[in-house]
Write a protein that holds these residues in place. Structure first.
Motif, mmCIF file in Angstrom:
data_model
loop_
_atom_site.group_PDB
_atom_site.id
_atom_site.type_symbol
_atom_site.label_atom_id
_atom_site.label_comp_id
_atom_site.label_asym_id
_atom_site.label_seq_id
_atom_site.Cartn_x
_atom_site.Cartn_y
_atom_site.Cartn_z
ATOM 1 N N ASP A 111 43.633 47.753 37.584
ATOM 2 C CA ASP A 111 42.734 46.864 39.385
ATOM 3 C C ASP A 111 43.846 45.847 39.498
ATOM 4 O O ASP A 111 45.457 45.591 39.124
ATOM 5 N N LYS A 112 43.757 45.300 40.662
ATOM 6 C CA LYS A 112 44.365 44.689 41.388
ATOM 7 C C LYS A 112 45.371 43.300 41.043
ATOM 8 O O LYS A 112 46.456 43.136 40.655
ATOM 9 N N THR A 113 44.857 43.110 39.979
ATOM 10 C CA THR A 113 44.949 42.320 38.962
ATOM 11 C C THR A 113 45.770 41.978 37.892
ATOM 12 O O THR A 113 46.025 41.015 36.905
ATOM 13 N N HIS A 114 46.392 43.416 37.540
ATOM 14 C CA HIS A 114 46.699 43.565 36.207
ATOM 15 C C HIS A 114 48.315 43.715 36.303
ATOM 16 O O HIS A 114 48.892 43.655 37.120
ATOM 17 N N PRO A 115 48.921 42.760 34.846
ATOM 18 C CA PRO A 115 49.958 42.495 35.622
ATOM 19 C C PRO A 115 51.262 43.065 35.864
ATOM 20 O O PRO A 115 52.381 43.504 35.729
ATOM 21 N N LEU A 165 53.829 44.444 27.785
ATOM 22 C CA LEU A 165 52.904 43.964 28.966
ATOM 23 C C LEU A 165 53.130 44.469 29.775
ATOM 24 O O LEU A 165 52.003 45.379 30.340
ATOM 25 N N LYS A 166 54.487 44.275 30.632
ATOM 26 C CA LYS A 166 54.135 45.074 32.021
ATOM 27 C C LYS A 166 54.244 46.601 32.357
ATOM 28 O O LYS A 166 54.804 46.744 33.684
ATOM 29 N N ARG A 257 42.839 34.072 27.651
ATOM 30 C CA ARG A 257 43.251 34.610 28.263
ATOM 31 C C ARG A 257 43.285 34.189 30.293
ATOM 32 O O ARG A 257 42.540 34.717 30.353
ATOM 33 N N VAL A 258 44.316 34.617 30.725
ATOM 34 C CA VAL A 258 44.154 35.008 32.397
ATOM 35 C C VAL A 258 45.551 35.244 32.675
ATOM 36 O O VAL A 258 46.803 35.498 31.970
ATOM 37 N N ASP A 259 44.953 37.125 33.577
ATOM 38 C CA ASP A 259 46.252 37.525 34.185
ATOM 39 C C ASP A 259 45.352 37.822 35.921
ATOM 40 O O ASP A 259 44.416 38.023 35.742
ATOM 41 N N ASP A 260 46.312 37.069 36.711
ATOM 42 C CA ASP A 260 45.923 38.020 37.873
ATOM 43 C C ASP A 260 47.168 38.252 38.367
ATOM 44 O O ASP A 260 47.998 36.792 39.415
ATOM 45 N N ALA A 261 47.574 39.473 39.177
ATOM 46 C CA ALA A 261 49.162 40.245 39.038
ATOM 47 C C ALA A 261 49.130 38.846 40.719
ATOM 48 O O ALA A 261 49.680 39.167 41.262
#
Length: 427
Positions: A111-115, A165-166, A257-261
């Motif tokens: 999804d667009k938020t993945h690192p 992670l990336k 945990r917060v992730d938002d690319a």
């Protein structure tokens, strides 16, 4: 082993550092090597030479007492190689953004938020290399840290949660997600373990050639920015470290945990907690475009940090921003420029402080733990006026970390292993 010592090695783009500490954390030796300006084909050779030169340069008495070694490196720097660690292509550095179409494929698969859904991610680089260099015999795609660690252990293809992670690794599940397997062959990606986990002993050939103790352990490493965070020695939710170097890097300990690319935000594994943050392109690099080091010191003494400059800058060194605004087309805002250079510097420092405050505010907006205090590291941490400006903007205590070198953080990881992380100890 009598009086064991522990070695941390930090690899960046311009140089490498070695830090040896005793069991009580005191530094026994610190050294550095600069790479100078490298062409792409020289990079891997220079990294390898620096690794062995730093080890050989340690006093032999320390080398014979080494109990464990950990290496950190730049996040997102990928090197394809065969199983004997011979590079099959030049490294693609952390800021290489050629893999734009590959990043779009990652965003569609995850999804667009993945690192990993950015053109500079490790996974995007892997996909680009596989697409454009199918003829090369790349059996492994490794991060800089993974490759250097393998040179010491002779064990191919081991990475850590932070560097992986990336590449798309899921630290919450401790596995590669199915969508990664659909994009690339899982066998070409490294096996991933927790940072600080034992990998194996330094190979017999290396211990013999370098006069290192034969039982010296190699532990899984981390990224350079997390190693700098570990050096600061904090571990409570709400505490944060801001690295004030050429760029501005924020890392906040969070229970969530917060992730938002879309905003350049991602969270790293931190035991039972998370390290949430991001990296802005703004930082010391833009200041050095306008002032020398001496001018920065002299002009900062003329600034009243308790008053506002009245200027509104977004001080980028060039077009493009990653965090807290993720916009490759964002233009620097450096006008109007007042006649008084101290006034101009005041506005630039406020602009940097505003970016930092905006970054922490965005983390809170996404659900991260509320900020309670900030430790600073890097060159900018030694500027009292800047520290006071930041403290006013952040509305929390700001102080300077006692230990700031990433190599020191890696040495702590070599000493304590996974026990360095809250609630985790499987050493």
């Amino acid at each position: 082993m009598p009086t064991s010592v522990f070695l941390g090695l930090d690899f960046g783009t311009t140089g490498a550092r070695a830090c040896v500490i005793a069991k009580n954390g005191e530094i026994e030796e610190f050294s550095r090597l600069d790479f100078g300006r490298l062409e792409p084909f020289e990079m891997a050779i220079s990294w390898r030479s620096a690794l062995f030169d730093l080890l050989a340069g340690l006093p032999i008495g320390l080398r014979k007492r080494l109990s464990a070694i950990t290496i950190d490196g730049t996040s997102g720097t990928v090197l394809p190689c065969d199983e004997a660690f011979h590079p099959t292509h030049v490294p693609l550095l952390y800021n290489d953004a050629r893999a734009r179409s590959e990043a779009e494929a990652i965003a569609q698969a995850s999804d667009k938020t993945h690192p990993a859904a950015t053109a500079t991610s490790g996974l995007a680089k892997v996909l680009w290399l596989r697409q454009h260099h199918t003829a090369i015999q790349s059996r492994l795609f490794l991060n800089q840290t993974d490759w250097l660690t393998g040179l010491l252990s002779d064990i191919p293809g081991i990475s850590d949660y932070h560097n992986a992670l990336k590449m798309g690794f899921e630290p919450g599940e401790s596995s590669w997600p199915d969508w990664v397997s659909k994009l690339t062959e899982p066998g070409t990606l490294p096996k991933v373990v927790a940072p600080g986990s034992p990998i194996g002993l330094v190979s017999r050939l290396r211990t013999r050639n370098l006069n290192i103790h034969q039982d010296c352990l190699i532990r899984a490493g981390t990224t350079d920015s997390i190693a700098a965070f570990l050096a600061a020695g904090i571990n409570l939710p709400g505490e944060a470290v801001t690295s004030l170097g050429s760029t501005l890097v924020l890392k906040l300990i969070s229970t969530r945990r917060v992730d938002d690319a879309r905003f350049g935000i991602y969270s790293h594994w931190f035991g039972q907690l998370w390290l949430a943050g991001g990296a802005s392109n703004a930082g010391g690099a833009v200041l050095r475009q306008h002032f020398s080091d001496n001018e920065l010191t002299e002009l900062s003494e003329r600034i009243d940090p308790n008053s506002d400059s009245g200027l509104d800058y977004y001080p980028l060194p060039c077009t493009g921003e990653r965090f807290p605004i993720n916009d490759p087309g964002l233009l620097p805002r450096l006008e109007p420029r007042p006649a008084d250079p101290a006034h101009y510097l005041h506005g630039l420092l406020e602009g940097l402080a505003n970016i930092e405050a905006l970054g922490f505010a965005k983390l809170a907006e996404l659900g991260a733990t509320q900020l309670t205090r900030v430790l600073s590291c890097g060159g900018g941490s030694g500027n009292p006026a800047y520290s006071r400006i930041r403290e006013r903007r952040l509305q929390v205590p700001v102080s300077t970390a006692q230990y700031q070198e990433a190599a020191y953080g890696s040495a702590l990881l070599a000493r304590s292993g996974t026990c360095l992380f809250p609630g985790v100890c499987h050493d």
